[in-house]
Scaffold this motif. Sequence first.
Motif, short mmCIF file in Angstrom:
data_model
loop_
_atom_site.label_atom_id
_atom_site.label_comp_id
_atom_site.label_asym_id
_atom_site.label_seq_id
_atom_site.Cartn_x
_atom_site.Cartn_y
_atom_site.Cartn_z
N LEU A 1 27.44 61.04 54.20
CA LEU A 1 28.81 61.52 54.16
C LEU A 1 28.86 62.98 54.60
O LEU A 1 27.92 63.73 54.38
CB LEU A 1 29.38 61.40 52.75
CG LEU A 1 29.64 59.98 52.25
CD1 LEU A 1 30.09 60.02 50.80
CD2 LEU A 1 30.66 59.26 53.10
N ARG A 2 29.98 63.35 55.20
CA ARG A 2 30.14 64.75 55.61
C ARG A 2 30.44 65.63 54.40
O ARG A 2 30.98 65.16 53.41
CB ARG A 2 31.33 64.87 56.56
CG ARG A 2 31.06 64.36 57.95
CD ARG A 2 32.31 64.54 58.79
NE ARG A 2 32.13 63.93 60.11
CZ ARG A 2 31.57 64.58 61.14
NH1 ARG A 2 31.15 65.82 60.99
NH2 ARG A 2 31.43 63.96 62.30
N GLY A 3 30.12 66.90 54.54
CA GLY A 3 30.53 67.93 53.59
C GLY A 3 30.11 67.61 52.17
O GLY A 3 29.00 67.17 51.91
N ALA A 4 31.04 67.84 51.23
CA ALA A 4 30.70 67.73 49.82
C ALA A 4 31.06 66.36 49.23
O ALA A 4 31.14 66.20 48.02
CB ALA A 4 31.40 68.84 49.04
N GLU A 5 31.28 65.38 50.11
CA GLU A 5 31.75 64.07 49.62
C GLU A 5 30.62 63.19 49.09
O GLU A 5 30.67 61.98 49.23
CB GLU A 5 32.47 63.32 50.75
CG GLU A 5 33.65 64.06 51.31
CD GLU A 5 34.24 63.33 52.52
OE1 GLU A 5 34.71 62.20 52.32
OE2 GLU A 5 34.21 63.86 53.63
N THR A 6 29.58 63.77 48.54
CA THR A 6 28.44 62.95 48.11
C THR A 6 28.64 62.36 46.72
O THR A 6 29.18 63.02 45.88
CB THR A 6 27.15 63.78 48.09
OG1 THR A 6 27.29 64.82 49.05
CG2 THR A 6 25.99 62.93 48.50
#
Lengths: 558, 166
Positions: free
Chosen positions: B161-166
């Motif tokens: 996932l991109r960015g902080a979407e973990t």
Amino acid sequence: MELSGAQILVDGLKREGVEYIFGVNGGAAMPIFDALYGETEIKLIPMRHEQGASHAADGYARATGKVGVALATSGPGATNLVTGIATAYMDSIPMVAITGQVFTHYIGSDAFQECDVIGVTRPICKHSYLIKDCEEIADVVAEAFHIAKTGKPGPVIIDIAKDAQNNETLFQYPETVDIRSYKPQVHGDPGQIAKAAALIKAAKRPILYAGGGVVLANASEELRQLTYKTQIPITVTLMGLGAFPETDPLSMEMPGMHGSCCANYAFTDADLVIAIGARFDDRVTGDLSKFAPNAKKIHIDIDASCIGKNVPVDVPIVGDAKNVLTELNKQVSTADIDPWRNQIQEWKKKYPFEYEQKVGKVMPQYVIEQIYEHYSDAIVIADVGQHQMWAAQYFKFTEPRQWLNSGGLGTMGFSLPAAIGAQLGCPDKTVVNINGDGSYIMTIQELVPAVTMKLPLKIFIINNMYLGMVRQWQELFLDKRYSAVDYHDNPDFALLAQAFGATGLRVEHTEDVAPALLKAKGITDGPVVIDFIVDEEENVFPMVPAGAGLGDVIRGLS
Amino acid sequence: MNPEKRHIFSVLVENRFGVLARVAGLFSGRGFNIDSLNVAETHDKSISQITLVTHGDAQIIEQIYHHLNRLIDVIEVTDLSTAGTHVERELVLIKIATDDPQKRTEILQVAEVFRGRVIDMKPASIVLEITGDEGKLKAAIDIFNTYGILELARTGKIAMLRGAET
């Protein structure tokens, strides 16, 4: 003090409260059997075939709710367990199956009695462990029992290399088990439960549809509260029989292929189906496109993968049935559905389970009725086939864990060894094994340990000299081409029972049925086998033919 | 019938004996499809990451999600195709015959367009390494095919996932 891996295993089993281990000894498991020799806290029950060991462990688990334990050697010992493991898996029965494995340095070399048990059992168990180091044994035993009995229960396999059984280490048993990748969802989502309560309130033709999950979750009491509080008619599946008393006016009895017309018509006309611990099995639903076509569905299940698998669901609730029902019960009240209740009562009255008494024949249904008459409080363990369906139809179950059978896998040969496990687990109960002539002979060897232990099993064979359910399908759908179903060459089961050291009786006339059952009641120092010679060509009705909808149920031949 | 869609699952599992077999067996036993599968240890040695590309209608995808979660050794399942925007990469090694120097020059030029790297060069062949998403790799393979691919190996997709979407 350092202990052998085998001793650590046995001590771990004690920590888990294991009372019985059902097993057959063999090379790669000898250290474990040796550690059990003279053991008093855990009783080792030597079975005559590993399949019997796994079914006995399963029967013990079904009857008591505790984890059953089976033990076998490597290779053929392990593969013989497989049918019992698959049987337990399909019905979500908590079981731990322990197998010996060849020495670590032989693994993978096609050594004598080597088999990749982990590979063979992968699709039929909840989880499995191969232990090559005795250091792992204590932790694995604790994990295995935790996994077997929590969440959706199921069998767990522990395969232990022989050197790990022999090697020594300190015994340190974990006080708690925490598996980061395994956290079953027990509590239902409050929002979803509220939605379910609202649907129940709005419904005009609701039915409750409860399955084996209610029994597994020990949620029978909560199910009864829900039913009594709402006064909604209820059907309980083959796996759940007894979760709600079949003698109650709200009971529509069993649904599905050989279920009651009432339950099947109710599904077809319902506007709301409330499924609890049931999985919309094909034997219940018939043709999915015609199944409960007008009904919204609420589905409560501990296993998220069961929800929406066969039937689209409007309100899914993942959670333990006991927890979810406790919450749901707080939000429901008596349903205002009198016309629907009247319709149900009319169906019940009009289409009861019924059969025709043929002249000069012992009717199998009559035998079951008489068994119910004489043994209504017993734990009943059926095998698989026509007798199983007749038992489900004509015996009225009132308590959970009163009825045990292999519903999912449909394993013939299940019942006699399972009855042994159930009787050991419930020594104060009468255990009745209703068997078929085809299924009985598949595991007949387990009469030996039953006789040795003087278990007062009542083994009633509904003997129609055929593989009856298959014969019925051949009669109805294959032009009476009776391929490989004629069992007239079976031995005399009464004489054979006597050869085993059990009491053996044969009943050929209707008037002898009740006296024989009474006589069996008085025999308490060992198993009694009654061979009921019944009408050979009687069929199980009602019947929803494969591929038909529940509304197209055939009520009988006439 | 619901339309079939491609989904990428990221599955974190215990780095333990037999886990891959459990995941693969689940797919074969239940008749689900695996289009590609990639497994490797993560920065935490006790955890492996499986990136699994599959396809099916919404009901099948939901079943796959739940059945993966049911495996005891599975720590976390993320359907990257629905959880948010993600990046995905695949690596391919392509060996191409370079029997005449003129052809070799052309191949090197094409490789540059795809930001490929030469990792082996022999008088009669060249091995290129190219990374990218599915579309880019397909375009590259289509072109190199016209020069005669001798051998091809690819990793299967990895994604996150991109960015902080973990």
